[in-house]
Design an enzyme around this catalytic site. Structure first.
Site, mmCIF file in Angstrom:
data_model
loop_
_atom_site.group_PDB
_atom_site.id
_atom_site.type_symbol
_atom_site.label_atom_id
_atom_site.label_comp_id
_atom_site.label_asym_id
_atom_site.label_seq_id
_atom_site.Cartn_x
_atom_site.Cartn_y
_atom_site.Cartn_z
ATOM 1 N N GLU A 1 -1.726 -5.486 8.380
ATOM 2 C CA GLU A 1 -0.955 -4.904 9.475
ATOM 3 C C GLU A 1 -1.603 -5.168 10.831
ATOM 4 O O GLU A 1 -2.818 -5.024 10.970
ATOM 5 C CB GLU A 1 -0.805 -3.386 9.262
ATOM 6 C CG GLU A 1 0.001 -3.041 8.020
ATOM 7 C CD GLU A 1 0.264 -1.550 7.871
ATOM 8 O OE1 GLU A 1 -0.072 -0.765 8.787
ATOM 9 O OE2 GLU A 1 0.814 -1.175 6.826
ATOM 10 N N ASP B 1 -1.192 -6.003 -0.386
ATOM 11 C CA ASP B 1 -1.551 -5.399 0.902
ATOM 12 C C ASP B 1 -3.049 -5.144 1.001
ATOM 13 O O ASP B 1 -3.643 -4.552 0.085
ATOM 14 C CB ASP B 1 -0.849 -4.041 1.023
ATOM 15 C CG ASP B 1 0.232 -4.030 2.079
ATOM 16 O OD1 ASP B 1 0.191 -4.870 3.000
ATOM 17 O OD2 ASP B 1 1.130 -3.170 1.972
ATOM 18 N N ASP C 1 0.839 -1.206 0.000
ATOM 19 C CA ASP C 1 0.000 0.000 0.000
ATOM 20 C C ASP C 1 0.873 1.254 0.000
ATOM 21 O O ASP C 1 0.377 2.381 -0.110
ATOM 22 C CB ASP C 1 -1.014 -0.005 1.154
ATOM 23 C CG ASP C 1 -0.366 -0.062 2.526
ATOM 24 O OD1 ASP C 1 0.875 -0.172 2.607
ATOM 25 O OD2 ASP C 1 -1.107 -0.013 3.525
ATOM 26 N N SER C 2 2.206 1.062 0.057
ATOM 27 C CA SER C 2 3.135 2.171 -0.178
ATOM 28 C C SER C 2 2.922 2.741 -1.575
ATOM 29 O O SER C 2 3.419 3.838 -1.874
ATOM 30 C CB SER C 2 4.590 1.714 0.003
ATOM 31 O OG SER C 2 4.841 0.528 -0.728
ATOM 32 N N LYS D 1 -1.345 -9.385 2.639
ATOM 33 C CA LYS D 1 -0.645 -8.948 3.847
ATOM 34 C C LYS D 1 -1.540 -7.985 4.603
ATOM 35 O O LYS D 1 -2.241 -7.178 3.968
ATOM 36 C CB LYS D 1 0.678 -8.258 3.498
ATOM 37 C CG LYS D 1 1.417 -7.711 4.719
ATOM 38 C CD LYS D 1 2.834 -7.300 4.411
ATOM 39 C CE LYS D 1 2.997 -5.943 3.791
ATOM 40 N NZ LYS D 1 2.435 -4.819 4.588
ATOM 41 N N GLU E 1 8.829 -4.512 10.720
ATOM 42 C CA GLU E 1 9.257 -3.216 10.179
ATOM 43 C C GLU E 1 9.765 -2.303 11.292
ATOM 44 O O GLU E 1 9.071 -2.072 12.304
ATOM 45 C CB GLU E 1 8.093 -2.542 9.428
ATOM 46 C CG GLU E 1 8.481 -1.178 8.873
ATOM 47 C CD GLU E 1 7.545 -0.628 7.805
ATOM 48 O OE1 GLU E 1 6.613 -1.337 7.402
ATOM 49 O OE2 GLU E 1 7.762 0.526 7.386
#
Ligand code: KIV
Length: 263
Positions: free
Chosen positions: A113, A82, A43-44, A111, A180
């Site tokens: 978070e 993501d 999602d970056s 993925k 991270e």
């Protein structure tokens, strides 16, 4: 590498795992030609491709567009996508709709978070047959709660939380976990206590693998360069130089030549 089972095998064999981000077909095609093991459609993308200051602007629709572009060109590489901000925090039905959008766009795994408060969602996704990669430490979707891009787990309480979260994700059936911005010693400790591989970014060399944002690695996004980034080429300089040479050739009528023209 073309399946999540290779992640498990690589850890068992003590082979490090390399992951890079990609958001579009041409860069995915280049990664597919390389020896890099897997691609993360992070999602970056919201920051790198769309110029937002954080990842919070990513939506399921945006991630689906980037995922399908990458999947079309990523021949033979494992593609992980993501789940963006809040998409898996609005209940199981909404989470599964988001997972469906990414998987039908070509992702082989998703993925997400964090873990606290959405254990049931992780269980449901894994139970439905979709491999899940966890992500703890500095989880950028919680940036406002952290008060900025800050290293996590530096004190005892933080370290205990990260250890607990990593084990919770393993117990819920995740195939791997991104760590991270975590102190290297803590990341190594988490890694040695897990059966599943850890993929580090800003987490030192003691993880089972590493992930970098492709545009950082290529040196084409120099707006913000964290300590953990290694630039393998000065892409910004190379690309700007190509543009300036093109510009000069146009201005001096050196481009196009007869062989670049039609008769
Ligand atoms: O979105 C992303 O690129 C990521 C990596 C930095 C792990 O989540």
């Amino acid at each position: 590498m073309n399946s999540v089972h290779d992640f498990t095998r690589f850890k068992a064999e003590g082979r490090k795992i390399s992951v890079v981000t990609a958001y579009d077909a041409w860069s995915a095609r280049l990664v597919a030609r390389s020896h890099v093991d897997a691609i993360l459609v992070g999602d970056s993308a919201a920051m790198v491709m769309h110029g937002h200051p954080t990842t919070l602007a990513a939506t399921v629709g945006l991630m689906a567009v980037h995922t399908s572009a990458v999947a079309r060109a990523a021949a033979g590489k494992l593609v992980i996508a993501d789940l963006p901000f809040l998409s898996f925090r609005k209940g199981i039905a909404a989470a599964m709709t988001a997972v469906g959008a990414l998987v039908t766009s070509g992702a082989q795994a998703v993925k997400l978070e964090g873990v606290d408060g959405h254990e049931d969602v992780v269980r449901q996704i894994v139970g439905s047959g979709v491999p899940v990669m966890g992500h703890v430490g500095l989880t950028p979707q919680s940036i406002h709660q952290f008060g900025g891009f800050r290293v996590q787990g530096r004190n005892d309480a933080g370290a205990t939380t990260l250890l607990r979260q990593a084990h919770a994700l393993e117990d819920l059936g995740c195939f791997s976990i991104v760590l991270e911005c975590v102190p290297a010693e803590l990341a190594a400790r988490i890694t040695s206590g897990l059966q599943i591989p850890t993929i580090g970014i800003g987490a030192g060399s003691g993880t089972d693998g590493q992930v970098l944002v492709l545009h950082d690695l290529w040196g084409v996004d120099t707006t913000h360069t964290p300590r953990f980034v290694r630039r393998y080429i000065d892409g910004e300089c190379l690309l700007t130089d190509a543009l300036n040479r093109y510009n000069a050739d146009v201005k001096e009528a050196e481009f196009p030549r007869p062989e670049e023209s039609y008769s």
